[in-house]
Design an enzyme around this catalytic site. Structure first.
Site, PDB file in Angstrom:
ATOM      1  N   HIS A 182       0.839  -1.203   0.000  1.00 23.73           N
ATOM      2  CA  HIS A 182       0.000   0.000   0.000  1.00 23.73           C
ATOM      3  C   HIS A 182       0.875   1.255   0.000  1.00 23.73           C
ATOM      4  O   HIS A 182       2.056   1.198   0.337  1.00 23.73           O
ATOM      5  CB  HIS A 182      -0.918   0.035   1.227  1.00 23.73           C
ATOM      6  CG  HIS A 182      -2.152  -0.811   1.060  1.00 23.73           C
ATOM      7  ND1 HIS A 182      -2.162  -2.151   1.361  1.00 23.73           N
ATOM      8  CD2 HIS A 182      -3.396  -0.511   0.605  1.00 23.73           C
ATOM      9  CE1 HIS A 182      -3.374  -2.636   1.109  1.00 23.73           C
ATOM     10  NE2 HIS A 182      -4.145  -1.663   0.652  1.00 23.73           N
TER      11      HIS A 182
ATOM     12  N   LYS B 218      -0.636   4.958   4.415  1.00 24.92           N
ATOM     13  CA  LYS B 218      -1.577   4.056   5.097  1.00 24.92           C
ATOM     14  C   LYS B 218      -1.142   3.861   6.546  1.00 24.92           C
ATOM     15  O   LYS B 218       0.024   3.604   6.827  1.00 24.92           O
ATOM     16  CB  LYS B 218      -1.648   2.704   4.370  1.00 24.92           C
ATOM     17  CG  LYS B 218      -2.694   1.777   4.969  1.00 24.92           C
ATOM     18  CD  LYS B 218      -2.990   0.602   4.065  1.00 24.92           C
ATOM     19  CE  LYS B 218      -3.968  -0.375   4.705  1.00 24.92           C
ATOM     20  NZ  LYS B 218      -5.285   0.198   5.015  1.00 24.92           N
TER      21      LYS B 218
END
Ligand SMILES: NC(=O)c1ccc[n+]([C@@H]2O[C@H](COP(=O)([O-])OP(=O)(O)OC[C@H]3O[C@@H](n4cnc5c(N)ncnc54)[C@H](O)[C@@H]3O)[C@@H](O)[C@H]2O)c1
Length: 264
Positions: free
Chosen positions: A157, A161
């Site tokens: 990600h 995040k």
């Protein structure tokens, strides 16, 4: 027409959900909820630079908006705040779609308890492809159980995040653990010890602007199977959240997931 309230309205996901709702004739955004430190104006239209939303409120107090909405869409990314929002929504007997991730088991229990009072949909990933991946992983794990195959999960990600591993990776590991009858989920590896048979490894990579990649590896002797999903746009999650909001309006109290929305 579904009247929605978006929590985390100025975040990456909140913005896309609002933008796509404006293009959907069946959805009306009645207002946005934000962290008290992140409210540049009390007008959602002004905050997002959207003429169509002029006059719609932006507040840190969900309870002010609840009387005007049918469904709350929760993407604050703050599990404590999300549980608070779910409590307020259940008190008003309205529905909530929760996309926020990173809940503890205790918080999930609390959310499930609230679903006795009002409809609650919780899904760490609202995309069609990932929900299909959940099913495919279960099928593959059933076939490969007791076949001397090791299962591992890897996710990537973007660098912003907050929670790791992703809620989707946690769910994939849970499906594997349940289907393969494994007890131990290992987060990352370091040191000097071979892999034990009873474990499922989960690795989280972070960097750049990656929207969300998930791969489940089934590692055997002489062959391996990899099931991968790659999201290239947040719109896939935002559209899923909007579909979930349309689906849940008017439902009986209960705990729902995207499987219910997608008929999987
Ligand atoms: N379920 C899915 O399909 C899916 C997809 C993508 C992201 N997510 C999850 O959604 C969450 C949000 O992701 P993001 O990338 O939009 O994060 P983000 O940080 O860009 O946005 C979160 C927004 O919520 C606001 N916020 C924080 N505390 C709040 C509070 N108490 N009340 C109201 N608003 C508050 C923040 O100010 C911010 O604007 C994360 O948990 C992420 O993992 C889920």
């Amino acid at each position: 027409m579904v009247r929605v309230i978006v929590c985390g309205a100025l975040g990456r996901m909140g913005r896309r959900i609002i933008e796509l709702s404006l293009q959907d004739k069946e959805v009306e955004v009645v207002g946005g909820v934000e962290h008290p430190d992140c409210i540049p104006s009390l007008d959602l239209g002004e905050a997002l630079g959207k003429e169509e939303l002029k006059g719609k409120p932006l507040t840190s107090r969900l309870e002010e908006l609840l009387p005007y909405g049918d469904v709350v869409i929760e993407f604050s990314g703050n599990p404590t705040a999300a549980v608070g929002h779910a409590k307020l929504t259940a008190l008003e007997k309205k529905a909530i779609v929760i996309g926020t991730t990173g809940f503890t088991e205790e918080e999930i229990k609390e959310i499930k308890e609230l679903s006795k009072e009002a409809p609650v949909l919780l899904s760490p990933n609202m995309s069609l492809g990932v929900n299909l991946l959940f099913k495919l992983v279960e099928i593959a794990a059933k076939v490969l159980k007791d076949k001397n195959v090791d299962a591992e999960v890897m996710e990537i990600h973007h660098r912003f995040k907050k929670d790791a591993p992703s809620g989707t990776a946690v769910k994939l590991a849970q499906i594997l653990a349940e289907t393969l009858g494994k007890k131990k989920i290992v987060h990352g590896r370091e040191g000097h010890a071979p892999r034990s048979e009873d474990e499922i490894g989960v690795m989280a990579l972070r960097g750049g602007d990656v929207v969300g990649d998930h791969t489940v590896f089934f590692l055997g002797f002489g062959e391996r199977l990899e099931l991968t999903h790659r999201a290239s746009s947040r719109d896939t999650f935002a559209k899923g959240a909007i579909e979930a909001a349309k689906w849940i309006k008017g439902r009986e109290p209960g705990f729902y997931t995207m499987f219910d929305v997608l008929g999987l």
